[in-house]
Design a protein around this motif. Structure first.
Motif, short mmCIF file in Angstrom:
data_model
loop_
_atom_site.label_atom_id
_atom_site.label_comp_id
_atom_site.label_asym_id
_atom_site.label_seq_id
_atom_site.Cartn_x
_atom_site.Cartn_y
_atom_site.Cartn_z
N THR A 1 41.66 42.94 38.81
CA THR A 1 40.35 42.30 38.70
C THR A 1 40.06 41.93 37.26
O THR A 1 39.58 40.83 36.96
N LEU A 2 40.38 42.83 36.34
CA LEU A 2 40.18 42.54 34.92
C LEU A 2 41.12 41.43 34.45
O LEU A 2 40.73 40.59 33.64
N ALA A 3 42.35 41.45 34.94
CA ALA A 3 43.30 40.40 34.56
C ALA A 3 42.80 39.03 35.00
O ALA A 3 42.85 38.05 34.23
N GLU A 4 42.29 38.94 36.21
CA GLU A 4 41.77 37.67 36.70
C GLU A 4 40.51 37.24 35.94
O GLU A 4 40.29 36.05 35.71
N GLY B 1 50.03 52.80 28.92
CA GLY B 1 50.64 52.27 30.13
C GLY B 1 49.67 51.44 30.94
O GLY B 1 50.02 50.36 31.45
N THR B 2 48.42 51.92 31.04
CA THR B 2 47.38 51.19 31.76
C THR B 2 47.13 49.83 31.13
O THR B 2 47.05 48.80 31.81
N VAL B 3 46.99 49.83 29.80
CA VAL B 3 46.74 48.58 29.09
C VAL B 3 47.93 47.64 29.22
O VAL B 3 47.77 46.42 29.38
N GLY B 4 49.13 48.19 29.18
CA GLY B 4 50.33 47.37 29.33
C GLY B 4 50.39 46.69 30.69
O GLY B 4 50.75 45.51 30.79
N ASN C 1 50.40 42.61 31.32
CA ASN C 1 51.48 41.98 32.10
C ASN C 1 50.96 41.25 33.33
O ASN C 1 51.65 40.37 33.87
N GLY C 2 49.75 41.59 33.76
CA GLY C 2 49.17 40.93 34.92
C GLY C 2 48.44 39.64 34.59
O GLY C 2 47.91 38.97 35.49
N GLU D 1 48.39 35.74 33.03
CA GLU D 1 49.27 34.60 32.79
C GLU D 1 49.57 34.50 31.30
O GLU D 1 48.68 34.63 30.45
N LYS D 2 50.85 34.26 30.94
CA LYS D 2 51.30 34.31 29.56
C LYS D 2 50.50 33.40 28.64
O LYS D 2 50.15 33.77 27.51
N GLU D 3 50.20 32.21 29.11
CA GLU D 3 49.50 31.26 28.25
C GLU D 3 48.05 31.67 27.98
O GLU D 3 47.40 31.12 27.08
N LYS D 4 47.56 32.63 28.74
CA LYS D 4 46.18 33.09 28.55
C LYS D 4 46.11 34.44 27.83
O LYS D 4 45.07 35.07 27.77
#
Length: 338
Positions: free
Chosen positions: A202-205, A229-232, A236-237, A239-242
């Protein structure tokens, strides 16, 4: 209610809160009220030593005592007896401490009236915190009402830092391509099991929504070392360009540095955990994620900031996944435009 005390005889006061960061932060308004009512008394604060960076030099505290520096009952008894306190406020209920203060013959012992060992206190407050009828900081202030009618229901914080401390952090952050004055939001994704967390996806989105719209703001991720580990997983979740504006400071800051970082941020986003209460004490703009149920809801544990927006699951007993990325995004925009 217990009998009131003679203020003129109270010269040496101990306040105890030996559990987690957020609990200690929410005890500081009690300490400021103790200082206001007993201006000439010495005030000591019994806490864990990991809080030294944050509380060293705090205005209303004369002495910090670290319970973990005195691991045995004998060492603790010798310490407390030697200090000769007139009054103790045992904020976090603890049988061993209650016994210690009783056997050390502290004249005024304030604590909860709803534990089996409450007979060890001679000033008791009968409130069940588990029902979450009040805020935690209010429960803390109410302990003081057992000995005086002068208590004001005010939640005052006196955190300060020097220009030197800010500059030292600025130098450190430049190594991570972050300028304290450049504008950034903070996301603190973990809680070290102190709360029910919002899902990382949810945070990644949310970040994927936010980054293109606010490309002028950095996105800082914080946490303690064992949350790396959580932050990693969160990074990783995305999108690279963002990920371009993301700065990962997990495990790199002490608590005083975290306070300065939060104080200079535009927005703080977090689960219910210690750092959200630092942000609350600093009156920052906050988005907090809280479940609906007692004893962990925002009625008891919400941040003390007028600019805090709390997001809850849509249903009673609902999953934290019911909070959507779009909901976080819309509320972030609302706060940033204030």
């Amino acid at each position: 209610m217990s009998e009131k005390i003679d203020k003129s005889k109270i010269k040496n006061i101990l306040v105890t809160r030996t559990d987690k960061l957020g609990d200690v932060i929410l005890t500081l308004p009690l300490i400021s009220e103790v200082r206001r009512i007993f201006p000439d008394a010495k005030i000591s604060f019994l806490i864990q030593s990991f809080l030294n960076d944050l509380l060293l030099g705090y205005e209303d505290i004369d002495e910090l005592i670290f319970i973990d520096k005195y691991p045995t009952c004998g060492e603790r008894f010798d310490l407390i007896k030697k200090k000769a306190f007139d009054m103790v406020i045992n904020v976090f209920p603890d049988y061993e401490l209650a016994t210690l203060f009783f056997t050390a013959d502290i004249r005024h012992r304030i604590g909860t009236g709803y534990r089996w060992y409450s007979f060890l206190y001679n000033h008791k407050v009968k409130e069940h915190r588990k029902f979450c009828e009040k805020h935690e900081s209010q429960y803390n202030l109410n302990l003081l009402k057992s000995v005086t009618d002068e208590v004001k229901d005010e939640f005052i914080y006196k955190f300060k830092y020097t220009p030197f401390e800010k500059e030292a952090l600025s130098i450190k952050l430049r190594q991570h391509n972050l300028d304290l004055n450049s504008g950034y939001i903070i996301i603190h994704p973990g809680s070290r099991s102190s709360a029910r967390d919002i899902p990382l996806n949810t945070l990644a989105e949310f970040i994927e929504l936010f980054a293109p719209e606010y490309h002028n703001l950095g996105i800082v991720l914080t946490g303690v070392k064992d949350e790396s580990g959580t932050v990693g997983i969160l990074i990783n979740g995305i999108e690279k360009e963002k990920r371009v504006r993301i700065v990962n400071l997990c495990g790199l800051l002490n608590l005083k540095e975290l306070l300065i970082l939060i104080d200079n941020s535009s927005l703080f986003i977090s689960n219910s955990t210690g750092p959200i209460h630092i942000a609350g004490a600093l009156k920052k703009k906050i988005i907090g994620f809280y479940p609906n149920e007692a004893p962990v809801n925002d009625k008891r544990w919400g941040p003390l900031s007028p600019d805090a927006l709390i997001l809850n699951p849509k249903t009673s007993g609902g999953s934290m996944s019911e909070i959507t990325p779009r909901e976080i995004f819309d509320n972030a925009i609302l706060l940033l435009k204030k």
